[in-house]
Enzyme design. Structure first.
Site, PDB file in Angstrom:
ATOM      1  N   ILE A  32       0.816  -1.223   0.000  1.00 13.42           N
ATOM      2  CA  ILE A  32       0.000   0.000   0.000  1.00 13.42           C
ATOM      3  C   ILE A  32       0.850   1.273   0.000  1.00 13.42           C
ATOM      4  CG2 ILE A  32      -2.315  -0.503   0.909  1.00 13.42           C
ATOM      5  CD1 ILE A  32      -1.223   0.104   3.695  1.00 13.42           C
ATOM      6  N   GLY A  93      13.857  -1.939  10.220  1.00 13.12           N
ATOM      7  CA  GLY A  93      12.803  -1.388   9.370  1.00 13.12           C
ATOM      8  C   GLY A  93      11.540  -2.216   9.303  1.00 13.12           C
ATOM      9  N   HIS A 100       7.567 -11.102   5.439  1.00 15.64           N
ATOM     10  CA  HIS A 100       7.225 -10.713   4.066  1.00 15.64           C
ATOM     11  C   HIS A 100       8.498 -10.370   3.325  1.00 15.64           C
ATOM     12  CE1 HIS A 100       6.848  -7.315   6.836  1.00 15.64           C
ATOM     13  NE2 HIS A 100       7.340  -6.546   5.870  1.00 15.64           N
ATOM     14  N   HIS A 102       9.838  -8.165   0.294  1.00 18.62           N
ATOM     15  CA  HIS A 102       9.510  -7.066  -0.616  1.00 18.62           C
ATOM     16  C   HIS A 102      10.133  -7.379  -1.978  1.00 18.62           C
ATOM     17  CE1 HIS A 102       8.469  -3.987   2.586  1.00 18.62           C
ATOM     18  NE2 HIS A 102       9.213  -4.806   3.311  1.00 18.62           N
TER      19      HIS A 102
HETATM   20  P1  DGP Z   1       8.181  -3.663   6.666  1.00 23.73           P
HETATM   21  O1  DGP Z   1       8.459  -2.233   7.011  1.00 23.73           O
HETATM   22  O2  DGP Z   1       9.378  -4.385   6.054  1.00 23.73           O
HETATM   23  O3  DGP Z   1       7.566  -4.413   7.827  1.00 23.73           O
HETATM   24  O4  DGP Z   1       7.098  -3.605   5.504  1.00 23.73           O
HETATM   25  C1  DGP Z   1       5.728  -3.566   5.755  1.00 23.73           C
HETATM   26  C2  DGP Z   1       5.073  -3.153   4.469  1.00 23.73           C
HETATM   27  O5  DGP Z   1       3.720  -3.506   4.536  1.00 23.73           O
HETATM   28  C3  DGP Z   1       5.119  -1.650   4.213  1.00 23.73           C
HETATM   29  O6  DGP Z   1       5.841  -1.405   3.013  1.00 23.73           O
HETATM   30  C4  DGP Z   1       3.670  -1.235   4.078  1.00 23.73           C
HETATM   31  C5  DGP Z   1       2.948  -2.549   3.882  1.00 23.73           C
HETATM   32  N1  DGP Z   1       1.627  -2.620   4.471  1.00 23.73           N
HETATM   33  C6  DGP Z   1       1.305  -2.369   5.770  1.00 23.73           C
HETATM   34  N2  DGP Z   1      -0.011  -2.576   5.968  1.00 23.73           N
HETATM   35  C7  DGP Z   1      -0.512  -2.987   4.759  1.00 23.73           C
HETATM   36  C8  DGP Z   1      -1.815  -3.360   4.331  1.00 23.73           C
HETATM   37  O7  DGP Z   1      -2.803  -3.368   5.073  1.00 23.73           O
HETATM   38  N3  DGP Z   1      -1.950  -3.710   3.021  1.00 23.73           N
HETATM   39  C9  DGP Z   1      -0.878  -3.714   2.143  1.00 23.73           C
HETATM   40  N4  DGP Z   1      -1.136  -4.072   0.887  1.00 23.73           N
HETATM   41  N5  DGP Z   1       0.360  -3.377   2.532  1.00 23.73           N
HETATM   42  C10 DGP Z   1       0.537  -3.017   3.826  1.00 23.73           C
END
Ligand code: DGP
Length: 114
Positions: A32, A93, A100, A102
């Site tokens: 997102i 971070g 997950h 990226h």
């Molecule tokens: P990190 O900082 O490595 O934990 O990455 C978490 C990522 O997750 C960040 O880039 C934003 C994404 N994110 C957080 N909440 C949501 C959500 O509800 N939906 C989606 N699609 N992404 C999310």
């Protein structure tokens, strides 16, 4: 499933997401807050909080995550050049505590990473 984990909720279909790939063990969906023209998150359906929590029994599912990264990169046409990033721990971070990967593509990336 961990009820207050947003990625568990996405994996269960209880929270909306732009899903680009799914299998019995893995889900991939668009971030997102994209940090590149292509920014996809690849998660195991199983709740594992951090890379630092991985156990030997998680080897197969984490293999599935990496194979999914390759499949997604091919599917969306970025397999020539992409970056995979996994943050483990808040100081590194990590903000969502469900593993997950990226998948970032579509721009140049610096090294070392920030
Ligand atoms: P990190 O900082 O490595 O934990 O990455 C978490 C990522 O997750 C960040 O880039 C934003 C994404 N994110 C957080 N909440 C949501 C959500 O509800 N939906 C989606 N699609 N992404 C999310």
């Amino acid at each position: 499933m961990v009820n207050d984990c947003v990625f568990c909720q996405i994996a269960a279909g209880l929270h909306p997401a732009d899903v680009v790939y799914e299998s019995g063990t893995v889900l991939a969906f668009r971030d997102i807050h994209p940090q590149a023209p292509t920014h996809i998150l690849i998660i195991p359906r199983k709740h594992i909080a951090r890379i630092a929590d991985l156990q030997p029994a998680d080897a197969a599912v984490m293999g599935d995550v990496m194979i999914a990264a390759r499949l997604v990169a091919e599917q969306i046409g970025v397999d020539d050049a992409f970056r995979l990033v996994v943050n483990s721990g808040r100081s590194a971070g990590q903000s969502v505590f469900h593993i997950h990967v990226h998948l970032l593509a579509g721009r140049r990336f610096g090294w070392p990473p920030g």
